[in-house]
Design an enzyme around this catalytic site. Structure first.
Site, PDB file in Angstrom:
ATOM      1  N   TYR A 159       0.819  -1.215   0.000  1.00 29.31           N
ATOM      2  CA  TYR A 159       0.000   0.000   0.000  1.00 29.31           C
ATOM      3  C   TYR A 159       0.855   1.267   0.000  1.00 29.31           C
ATOM      4  O   TYR A 159       0.744   2.084  -0.934  1.00 29.31           O
ATOM      5  CB  TYR A 159      -1.020  -0.008   1.158  1.00 29.31           C
ATOM      6  CG  TYR A 159      -1.789   1.292   1.258  1.00 29.31           C
ATOM      7  CD1 TYR A 159      -2.780   1.605   0.335  1.00 29.31           C
ATOM      8  CD2 TYR A 159      -1.480   2.242   2.236  1.00 29.31           C
ATOM      9  CE1 TYR A 159      -3.463   2.824   0.388  1.00 29.31           C
ATOM     10  CE2 TYR A 159      -2.158   3.447   2.301  1.00 29.31           C
ATOM     11  CZ  TYR A 159      -3.138   3.735   1.388  1.00 29.31           C
ATOM     12  OH  TYR A 159      -3.804   4.936   1.431  1.00 29.31           O
ATOM     13  N   LYS A 163       1.302   3.937  -3.168  1.00 26.60           N
ATOM     14  CA  LYS A 163       0.935   5.359  -3.051  1.00 26.60           C
ATOM     15  C   LYS A 163       2.144   6.234  -3.370  1.00 26.60           C
ATOM     16  O   LYS A 163       2.008   7.294  -3.995  1.00 26.60           O
ATOM     17  CB  LYS A 163       0.403   5.675  -1.646  1.00 26.60           C
ATOM     18  CG  LYS A 163      -0.902   5.024  -1.261  1.00 26.60           C
ATOM     19  CD  LYS A 163      -2.070   5.403  -2.149  1.00 26.60           C
ATOM     20  CE  LYS A 163      -2.626   6.779  -1.907  1.00 26.60           C
ATOM     21  NZ  LYS A 163      -3.857   7.026  -2.723  1.00 26.60           N
TER      22      LYS A 163
HETATM   23  N1  NAI Z   1      -8.619   6.398   4.885  1.00 30.00           N
HETATM   24  C1  NAI Z   1      -7.509   7.034   5.224  1.00 30.00           C
HETATM   25  O1  NAI Z   1      -7.190   7.170   6.422  1.00 30.00           O
HETATM   26  C2  NAI Z   1      -6.640   7.605   4.159  1.00 30.00           C
HETATM   27  C3  NAI Z   1      -6.902   7.474   2.811  1.00 30.00           C
HETATM   28  N2  NAI Z   1      -6.072   8.025   1.890  1.00 30.00           N
HETATM   29  C4  NAI Z   1      -6.333   7.936   0.444  1.00 30.00           C
HETATM   30  O2  NAI Z   1      -7.597   8.526   0.206  1.00 30.00           O
HETATM   31  C5  NAI Z   1      -8.220   7.918  -0.901  1.00 30.00           C
HETATM   32  C6  NAI Z   1      -9.638   7.527  -0.515  1.00 30.00           C
HETATM   33  O3  NAI Z   1      -9.557   6.612   0.552  1.00 30.00           O
HETATM   34  P1  NAI Z   1     -10.838   6.160   1.380  1.00 30.00           P
HETATM   35  O4  NAI Z   1     -11.966   7.040   1.047  1.00 30.00           O
HETATM   36  O5  NAI Z   1     -10.417   5.991   2.761  1.00 30.00           O
HETATM   37  O6  NAI Z   1     -11.053   4.721   0.769  1.00 30.00           O
HETATM   38  P2  NAI Z   1     -12.401   4.042   0.231  1.00 30.00           P
HETATM   39  O7  NAI Z   1     -12.082   2.620  -0.005  1.00 30.00           O
HETATM   40  O8  NAI Z   1     -13.546   4.356   1.098  1.00 30.00           O
HETATM   41  O9  NAI Z   1     -12.612   4.798  -1.145  1.00 30.00           O
HETATM   42  C7  NAI Z   1     -11.944   4.458  -2.307  1.00 30.00           C
HETATM   43  C8  NAI Z   1     -12.936   4.452  -3.435  1.00 30.00           C
HETATM   44  O10 NAI Z   1     -12.233   4.101  -4.628  1.00 30.00           O
HETATM   45  C9  NAI Z   1     -13.029   3.188  -5.336  1.00 30.00           C
HETATM   46  N3  NAI Z   1     -12.206   2.319  -6.155  1.00 30.00           N
HETATM   47  C10 NAI Z   1     -11.379   1.337  -5.734  1.00 30.00           C
HETATM   48  N4  NAI Z   1     -10.853   0.717  -6.798  1.00 30.00           N
HETATM   49  C11 NAI Z   1     -11.340   1.326  -7.892  1.00 30.00           C
HETATM   50  C12 NAI Z   1     -11.167   1.133  -9.272  1.00 30.00           C
HETATM   51  N5  NAI Z   1     -10.394   0.147  -9.745  1.00 30.00           N
HETATM   52  N6  NAI Z   1     -11.815   1.943 -10.119  1.00 30.00           N
HETATM   53  C13 NAI Z   1     -12.640   2.932  -9.641  1.00 30.00           C
HETATM   54  N7  NAI Z   1     -12.853   3.153  -8.368  1.00 30.00           N
HETATM   55  C14 NAI Z   1     -12.209   2.352  -7.493  1.00 30.00           C
HETATM   56  C15 NAI Z   1     -13.752   2.370  -4.282  1.00 30.00           C
HETATM   57  O11 NAI Z   1     -14.902   1.743  -4.826  1.00 30.00           O
HETATM   58  C16 NAI Z   1     -14.037   3.414  -3.237  1.00 30.00           C
HETATM   59  O12 NAI Z   1     -15.313   3.972  -3.435  1.00 30.00           O
HETATM   60  C17 NAI Z   1      -7.342   6.737  -1.294  1.00 30.00           C
HETATM   61  O13 NAI Z   1      -6.589   7.098  -2.432  1.00 30.00           O
HETATM   62  C18 NAI Z   1      -6.445   6.543  -0.083  1.00 30.00           C
HETATM   63  O14 NAI Z   1      -5.193   6.015  -0.469  1.00 30.00           O
HETATM   64  C19 NAI Z   1      -4.981   8.750   2.270  1.00 30.00           C
HETATM   65  C20 NAI Z   1      -4.686   8.917   3.571  1.00 30.00           C
HETATM   66  C21 NAI Z   1      -5.473   8.365   4.626  1.00 30.00           C
HETATM   67  C1  LIG Z   2      -2.649  -2.794  17.115  1.00 36.69           C
HETATM   68  C2  LIG Z   2      -4.156  -2.678  16.915  1.00 36.69           C
HETATM   69  C3  LIG Z   2      -4.817  -2.981  18.224  1.00 36.69           C
HETATM   70  O1  LIG Z   2      -5.910  -2.229  18.583  1.00 36.69           O
HETATM   71  C4  LIG Z   2      -4.497  -1.340  16.359  1.00 36.69           C
HETATM   72  C5  LIG Z   2      -4.407  -1.353  14.865  1.00 36.69           C
HETATM   73  C6  LIG Z   2      -4.710  -0.010  14.325  1.00 36.69           C
HETATM   74  C7  LIG Z   2      -4.505   0.018  12.811  1.00 36.69           C
HETATM   75  C8  LIG Z   2      -5.607  -0.782  12.166  1.00 36.69           C
HETATM   76  C9  LIG Z   2      -4.445   1.458  12.346  1.00 36.69           C
HETATM   77  C10 LIG Z   2      -3.324   2.229  13.044  1.00 36.69           C
HETATM   78  C11 LIG Z   2      -2.851   3.318  12.103  1.00 36.69           C
HETATM   79  C12 LIG Z   2      -3.782   3.210  10.917  1.00 36.69           C
HETATM   80  C13 LIG Z   2      -3.296   3.735   9.558  1.00 36.69           C
HETATM   81  C14 LIG Z   2      -2.875   5.181   9.640  1.00 36.69           C
HETATM   82  O2  LIG Z   2      -3.934   5.972  10.149  1.00 36.69           O
HETATM   83  C15 LIG Z   2      -2.461   5.726   8.296  1.00 36.69           C
HETATM   84  C16 LIG Z   2      -3.221   5.285   7.114  1.00 36.69           C
HETATM   85  C17 LIG Z   2      -3.140   6.016   5.997  1.00 36.69           C
HETATM   86  C18 LIG Z   2      -3.722   5.612   4.786  1.00 36.69           C
HETATM   87  O3  LIG Z   2      -3.438   6.161   3.727  1.00 36.69           O
HETATM   88  C19 LIG Z   2      -4.637   4.451   4.757  1.00 36.69           C
HETATM   89  C20 LIG Z   2      -5.069   3.998   6.121  1.00 36.69           C
HETATM   90  C21 LIG Z   2      -3.911   3.971   7.116  1.00 36.69           C
HETATM   91  C22 LIG Z   2      -2.870   2.960   6.585  1.00 36.69           C
HETATM   92  C23 LIG Z   2      -4.422   3.574   8.504  1.00 36.69           C
HETATM   93  C24 LIG Z   2      -4.946   2.106   8.494  1.00 36.69           C
HETATM   94  C25 LIG Z   2      -5.290   1.570   9.881  1.00 36.69           C
HETATM   95  C26 LIG Z   2      -4.126   1.715  10.853  1.00 36.69           C
HETATM   96  C27 LIG Z   2      -2.962   0.846  10.418  1.00 36.69           C
END
Ligand code: NAI
Ligand SMILES: C[C@@H](CO)CCC[C@@H](C)[C@H]1CC[C@H]2[C@@H]3[C@H](O)CC4=CC(=O)CC[C@]4(C)[C@H]3CC[C@]12C
Length: 333
Positions: A159, A163
């Site tokens: 992952y 990215k």
């Molecule tokens: N959730 C987090 O804490 C973080 C997320 N991100 C980034 O933010 C972005 C959005 O993440 P989230 O909303 O958390 O994830 P999510 O899984 O809720 O949203 C991702 C969306 O992309 C769509 N998708 C996946 N594969 C696809 C494909 N082949 N074609 C078209 N659509 C597709 C999914 O159906 C989903 O709706 C991602 O790029 C992720 O890497 C970055 C930092 C933190």
């Molecule tokens: C040891 C476990 C016992 O409770 C706790 C495990 C927590 C993990 C599932 C999360 C801890 C940190 C998170 C990640 C972090 O917030 C940064 C991220 C950035 C992204 O772009 C995608 C999600 C994630 C990797 C996020 C995922 C969940 C954790 C690893």
């Protein structure tokens, strides 16, 4: 004025627009971009909530498509002024294969860039991640860092690797000539751990707590600090960047920015308890009962079980060596 047909000229495309972050970006654009004429929402799985958005002044076009399919991406991008590329495979639990993660996150991003170049779309905002920087595999802390803080960004997990590659592609594409002769302007945002309405991992912890009789067991020392960011603020930052890219192309083009807010720095678990506590869950301190070596053993066991069971079923618990390392390393911006 804002609603008159003449002021509504812009076409935006949000890839991954039905995801956790994507939905917030879509709703934010409808609320805060008065120049919007058409909003294209591109996702592998379209949400039923999109229907309710179709009655407003902006034309909302739902496009079911796959970012790994170049022709589908090109068709969706054609005629868009701005692309916000949030689609991605967020998997740190071993649900998808490394190949699939690369296909979606790296090839999918290549397809978006090439579609912009071919069709003449000039502005591209990419949702990167803090994971592009760290925590690294050595567990080095990143304390109150910023974009210029030196840090050894070394990863093995698919992952963060995917990215990082995708982010590099986006930044390198800045300045490329697009169809029509103008230059592509790109910008990448690196959110820290996002939380807010629709956050699946928070729900998972909630249900785990219910199964354990209203308790969660502390696994991470309270002294390990993480930056978290509210999903609405992440969406707002995407919208602001998209709006500013044209006027400030020289300043912002090819740049990357951390995406954070004033959410408190806390351990991952303590931060979650800000929400789960009022929902009736309790965090039980078990630091003496569950030492780090035991957690590591459990995490490794989980990884082994995942590998052994893979032919039969998908075993993907939250705890694995990677998530343990991330959760156990201070990372604050
Ligand atoms: N959730 C987090 O804490 C973080 C997320 N991100 C980034 O933010 C972005 C959005 O993440 P989230 O909303 O958390 O994830 P999510 O899984 O809720 O949203 C991702 C969306 O992309 C769509 N998708 C996946 N594969 C696809 C494909 N082949 N074609 C078209 N659509 C597709 C999914 O159906 C989903 O709706 C991602 O790029 C992720 O890497 C970055 C930092 C933190
Ligand atoms: C040891 C476990 C016992 O409770 C706790 C495990 C927590 C993990 C599932 C999360 C801890 C940190 C998170 C990640 C972090 O917030 C940064 C991220 C950035 C992204 O772009 C995608 C999600 C994630 C990797 C996020 C995922 C969940 C954790 C690893």
């Amino acid at each position: 004025m804002a609603d008159s047909a003449e002021t509504r000229k812009l076409v935006y495309l949000v890839t991954g627009g039905c995801g956790f972050l994507g939905e917030h970006v879509v709703r934010m654009l409808l609320q805060r971009e008065p120049r919007l004429y058409e909003l294209r929402v591109f996702d592998l799985h379209l949400g039923p909530w999109l229907e309710e958005l179709k009655t407003g002044p902006v034309q909302v076009t739902a496009i079911q498509g796959d970012v790994t399919q170049a022709h589908e991406v090109a068709a969706a991008v054609a005629g868009a002024h701005v692309v916000i590329h949030t689609a991605g495979l967020v998997d740190v639990f071993g649900r998808a294969s490394p190949e699939t993660i690369y296909e979606v996150n790296v090839q999918g991003t290549k397809n978006v860039i090439e579609a912009c170049v071919q069709t003449g779309t000039r502005f591209l905002v990419y949702t990167s991640s803090m994971e592009v920087v760290g925590p690294n595999i050595k567990g080095h802390p990143f304390y109150r860092g910023n974009e210029d803080t030196p840090y050894e960004a070394i990863h093995r997990h698919p992952y963060p690797c995917s990215k990082a590659q995708a982010e590099r592609l986006v930044l390198e594409a800045n300045g490329r000539k697009v169809h029509g002769g103008l230059s592509l302007v790109t910008c990448a945002l690196r959110p820290t751990g996002i939380y807010g309405e629709g956050h699946q991992i928070m729900r998972d912890f909630y249900h785990q707590g219910l199964r354990l009789g209203g308790r969660l067991f502390r696994a991470i020392p309270a002294s390990v600090e993480h930056s978290r960011v509210y999903v609405g603020n992440v969406a707002w930052m995407h919208v602001l960047v998209a709006q500013e890219l044209e006027q400030r192309a020289a300043l912002m083009g090819g740049q990357v920015y951390f995406c954070y807010d004033e959410s408190p720095y806390k351990s991952y678990e303590d931060f979650n308890m800000e929400f789960l506590g009022p929902c009736g869950l309790r965090l039980v301190d078990t630091r003496l009962l569950v030492p780090y070596w035991l957690l590591m053993l459990l995490a490794t066991l989980n990884a082994l079980l995942q590998w052994l069971l893979r032919p039969l079923l998908l075993y993907a618990p939250l705890l694995n060596p990677y998530t343990l390392a991330v959760a156990n390393t201070t990372f604050t911006v």
